[in-house]
Design a protein around this motif. Sequence first.
Motif, PDB file in Angstrom:
ATOM      1  N   GLY A   1       0.758  -1.622   0.220  1.00  0.00           N
ATOM      2  CA  GLY A   1      -0.490   0.345  -0.128  1.00  0.00           C
ATOM      3  C   GLY A   1       0.848   1.280  -0.349  1.00  0.00           C
ATOM      4  O   GLY A   1       1.762   1.683  -0.275  1.00  0.00           O
TER       5      GLY A   1
ATOM      6  N   THR B   1      -3.976   5.332 -11.627  1.00  0.00           N
ATOM      7  CA  THR B   1      -4.602   3.918 -10.977  1.00  0.00           C
ATOM      8  C   THR B   1      -4.238   3.056 -11.459  1.00  0.00           C
ATOM      9  O   THR B   1      -4.178   1.833 -10.881  1.00  0.00           O
TER      10      THR B   1
ATOM     11  N   THR C   1       0.678  -2.073  -7.542  1.00  0.00           N
ATOM     12  CA  THR C   1       0.784  -3.521  -6.051  1.00  0.00           C
ATOM     13  C   THR C   1       0.624  -4.983  -6.498  1.00  0.00           C
ATOM     14  O   THR C   1       1.762  -6.037  -6.037  1.00  0.00           O
TER      15      THR C   1
ATOM     16  N   GLU D   1      -3.412   0.679   3.464  1.00  0.00           N
ATOM     17  CA  GLU D   1      -2.876  -0.623   3.001  1.00  0.00           C
ATOM     18  C   GLU D   1      -3.553  -0.905   1.450  1.00  0.00           C
ATOM     19  O   GLU D   1      -5.249  -0.714   1.865  1.00  0.00           O
ATOM     20  N   LEU D   2      -3.782  -1.040   0.364  1.00  0.00           N
ATOM     21  CA  LEU D   2      -4.975  -2.121  -0.834  1.00  0.00           C
ATOM     22  C   LEU D   2      -5.153  -3.207  -0.876  1.00  0.00           C
ATOM     23  O   LEU D   2      -4.165  -4.125  -0.101  1.00  0.00           O
ATOM     24  N   GLU D   3      -6.018  -3.556  -0.473  1.00  0.00           N
ATOM     25  CA  GLU D   3      -6.786  -4.586  -1.162  1.00  0.00           C
ATOM     26  C   GLU D   3      -7.286  -5.049  -2.188  1.00  0.00           C
ATOM     27  O   GLU D   3      -6.971  -4.733  -2.933  1.00  0.00           O
ATOM     28  N   SER D   4      -6.094  -6.374  -2.577  1.00  0.00           N
ATOM     29  CA  SER D   4      -6.069  -6.575  -3.937  1.00  0.00           C
ATOM     30  C   SER D   4      -6.816  -7.660  -4.288  1.00  0.00           C
ATOM     31  O   SER D   4      -7.157  -7.460  -5.517  1.00  0.00           O
TER      32      SER D   4
ATOM     33  N   TYR E   1      -6.647  11.064  -6.052  1.00  0.00           N
ATOM     34  CA  TYR E   1      -5.504  10.922  -4.781  1.00  0.00           C
ATOM     35  C   TYR E   1      -5.548  12.197  -4.191  1.00  0.00           C
ATOM     36  O   TYR E   1      -4.852  12.123  -2.693  1.00  0.00           O
TER      37      TYR E   1
END
Length: 339
Positions: free
Chosen positions: A4, A117, A124, A174-177, A306
Amino acid sequence: MKVGIEAIAFDIPKFYIDMADLAHCRSIDPAKFIKGLGQVEMSVASPCEDAVTLAAGAAIKMMHGFNIDKESIGLCVVGTETPIDQSKPIASHIHEILGLPKNCRVFETKHACYGATAALAMATDWILSGRAQGKKALIIASDIARYGLNTAGEPTQGAGAVAMLISSNPRLLELESNYVGCYSEQVMDFWRPTYSKEAFADGHFSIQCYLNALAGSFDTYKESFKKHHSDAPEILNNRFAACLYHVPFVKMANKAHHKLIEHELNTKIEKEDPRMEDVQRDFNERVGYNLKLNSKVGNIYTGSLYLSLFNFLEQNSERHSGRAISLFSYGSGCTSEFF
Ligand code: CAA
């Protein structure tokens, strides 16, 4: 492994136009721009600024502000729809300006306001796949939004850049992939041919395209979420502490949130409907307060979402710690992602 955003910063030009002044010059009621579109001011790039200087400004602020070691960066991607060259990417200039390592991969991405994006998703996956080998990705969104003089798009211009460091130390977000929804369709809602410095838009149609894409990508997001959580009713209502949208103008985020609530409830909520009060309250609680910067900077195309995220993080990082938030990215033409 977690992945993230470890660091974030933005840069905008020193100059701006007050929307009331623009309205007076165009003999338009200022309330149309300020209330109708939700815009208060609009950033204007000076003749010595372009998408490179803005990108560099944001990246330098981020590197210094968060004390980032340039040797840790293995990928540098700039998302933009206002590049200065058809071949040479802005990332190549950033590589030189920041003095990034020679073994760093650099390139540019484009799909209208979705470019950054795409870069974020790629970074990611690069980290999660293990191919980053501990290195970090510098992702920059940089644009100068420009429409013709006296056009409907004129009050929705802006200029600015957002830089983000993506790593396995996501101390900011945190990015949820696993959970992601995309929607794409060929539409002529907004475009800028290579011969033109100014963008063309079919304004009202573009709003419909944005809203269709939002509903479509939210549906595929829900499918991906339900693969892991079979019993998950009203995801929009129950899951997200805040909802962030691509913001070509502030009122668009309002329309987007309204649309998503209707879509989830599978019902239309018209202006006169008493439930409109709840929609507006929910907008104020989960969306509205993250749009202050957007209302003063204007549309910065791929950085717009962003900039709203920056606004959110600055105000809420403690209050919403550990909670999920949603992001919606829209690139005219069109493609979109709900994550
Ligand atoms: N007082 C208060 N409100 C007023 C008013 C007044 N005196 N006069 C008008 N308004 C309101 C209108 O009721 C309207 O509100 P609603 O949408 O809630 O009904 C709002 O002000 C705008 O008025 P109009 O629709 O009449 O404005 P317009 O036709 O001149 O143009 C626009 C609006 C289409 C958004 C135009 O600015 C445009 O083309 N912008 C560029 C395209 C764009 O941003 N599209 C967004 C989706 S595409 C995308 O997101 C990609 C991207 O970044 C470009």
